[in-house]
Design an enzyme around this catalytic site. Structure first.
Site, PDB file in Angstrom:
ATOM      1  N   THR A   1       2.713   4.170  -1.364  1.00 40.98           N
ATOM      2  CA  THR A   1       2.052   3.441  -0.298  1.00 40.98           C
ATOM      3  C   THR A   1       2.801   3.718   1.228  1.00 40.98           C
ATOM      4  OG1 THR A   1       2.062   1.442  -1.775  1.00 40.98           O
ATOM      5  CG2 THR A   1       1.878   0.830   0.701  1.00 40.98           C
TER       6      THR A   1
ATOM      7  N   ARG B   1      -8.200  -3.480 -10.056  1.00 40.44           N
ATOM      8  CA  ARG B   1      -6.959  -4.141  -9.693  1.00 40.44           C
ATOM      9  C   ARG B   1      -6.397  -3.959  -8.299  1.00 40.44           C
ATOM     10  NH1 ARG B   1      -1.887  -1.853  -7.426  1.00 40.44           N
ATOM     11  NH2 ARG B   1      -0.300  -3.063  -8.123  1.00 40.44           N
TER      12      ARG B   1
ATOM     13  N   GLY C   1      -3.307  -4.667  -5.277  1.00 38.88           N
ATOM     14  CA  GLY C   1      -1.953  -4.919  -5.126  1.00 38.88           C
ATOM     15  C   GLY C   1      -1.685  -5.856  -3.992  1.00 38.88           C
ATOM     16  N   ASP C   2      -0.199  -5.760  -3.652  1.00 40.71           N
ATOM     17  CA  ASP C   2       0.192  -6.460  -2.323  1.00 40.71           C
ATOM     18  C   ASP C   2      -0.453  -5.844  -1.095  1.00 40.71           C
ATOM     19  OD1 ASP C   2       2.040  -4.275  -3.293  1.00 40.71           O
ATOM     20  OD2 ASP C   2       3.031  -4.932  -1.462  1.00 40.71           O
TER      21      ASP C   2
ATOM     22  N   THR D   1       6.535  -1.879   0.059  1.00 40.08           N
ATOM     23  CA  THR D   1       5.990  -0.706  -0.786  1.00 40.08           C
ATOM     24  C   THR D   1       6.658  -0.972  -2.056  1.00 40.08           C
ATOM     25  OG1 THR D   1       6.149   1.510  -1.539  1.00 40.08           O
ATOM     26  CG2 THR D   1       7.756   0.956   0.003  1.00 40.08           C
TER      27      THR D   1
END
Length: 309
Positions: free
Chosen positions: A176, A204, A206-207, A227
């Site tokens: 990231t 999907r 992610g954050d 990250t």
């Protein structure tokens, strides 16, 4: 004069000196240095923290070395689906994109969402339509093709596995990119961008695209970009948790960030790190892995770039 500065990251994980050649390590350092230098010069000239983090992230999105933009990993279908977010600490405004493809710089799309839409996060094909309306640059599929990324995908695709962007042997590198900055007017900003997980399925997310989790900025506390293994960061609401500990427990940025990264995440099994900056220009870069691509530069003539612990 008020302190100002910028910090950046390009991912954390099991990054081994043994498995990385000197020339490759130097290549990473050069891109990291170019990214924070571009952002710092923006701040030095009186530019905003939003501009600084945007420009720093663009440098890393344009490099195939990092899992963001041009270097985004392959999904299960052999595509590239990218997530990104940006946040303004002054107004608490934010913009994010999830699962977008064909956009050269997802961070610019995130900023357009923040500044030119009524939404905070948009996703998928409809996000491409918004990008066209905003006149953002698209790139052909071969722009995102990288031989290393392709072989990386093939290794896990044949086994129907989902993997984080990884070290050749240890499979534990979290790809990231992100930046946090404080400008001369005292405004904070944060930005994060990623290609997500290798061979990911089902759209999907992610954050990185989620405000308060992988990306957060608040002038009353700090700016954070994370990250790591996104599923754990989501459950721990990491970026906002650091801010909340500063605001409500009156912890320093260093105390709050180290508690979350070194205690909260490991108890859950979470690996990774974050970068942060506060109103005084203090910078932190805690990580609970063997390494994290990182760097910073500030108005106190301090400059730093490193990969390993």
């Amino acid at each position: 004069m008020k302190n100002y500065g910028i910090a950046i990251h390009g991912g954390a994980g099991t990054i081994s000196k043994t498995n990385m050649s000197k020339w490759k390590a130097e290549a990473y350092r050069q891109v990291l240095k170019r990214a924070y230098t571009v952002g710092y010069l923006t701040l030095h000239k009186g530019g905003t923290s939003l501009d600084a983090v945007t420009e720093a992230v663009i440098v890393m999105e344009n490099s195939p070395l990092f899992n963001a933009g041009r270097g985004a990993v392959f999904t299960h279908e052999g595509e590239h689906e990218m997530d990104a977010a940006i946040m303004d600490g002054k107004k608490l405004k934010a913009g994010g994109v999830a699962g977008v493809s064909g956009i050269k710089n997802p961070i610019l799309l995130s900023r357009a969402v923040m500044q030119h839409s009524k939404h905070v996060i948009i996703s998928g094909p409809q996000a491409r339509e918004f990008a066209r309306e905003q006149g953002l640059e698209f790139a052909p599929k071969d722009y995102f093709y990288d031989e290393y990324r392709y072989k990386q995908w093939q290794r896990v695709a044949s086994k129907d596995q989902v993997s984080l962007d990884h070290d050749e042997e240890l499979n534990k590198k979290f790809g990231t990119v992100g930046a946090v900055a404080l400008d001369k007017k005292g405004n904070l900003a944060a930005a994060t961008s990623t290609g997500g997980m290798v061979n990911k399925k089902y759209g999907r997310i992610g954050d990185s695209a989620l405000v308060g989790i992988g990306t957060y900025a608040n002038n009353n506390s700090c700016a954070i970009s994370c990250t790591g293994h996104g599923e754990f960061f989501i459950r721990a609401v990491v970026a906002h948790e650091v801010s909340a500990r500063m605001l409500h427990k009156h912890e320093s940025l260093k105390e709050a960030s180290e508690h979350v990264v070194m205690h909260v995440l490991p108890k859950m099994g979470g690996k990774g790190g974050l970068i942060g900056i506060d109103q005084q220009g203090n910078i932190v870069m805690p990580f609970n892995t063997k390494g994290m691509y990182r760097g910073f530069r500030n108005s106190r003539n301090e400059e730093f770039v490193n990969i390993f612990k």
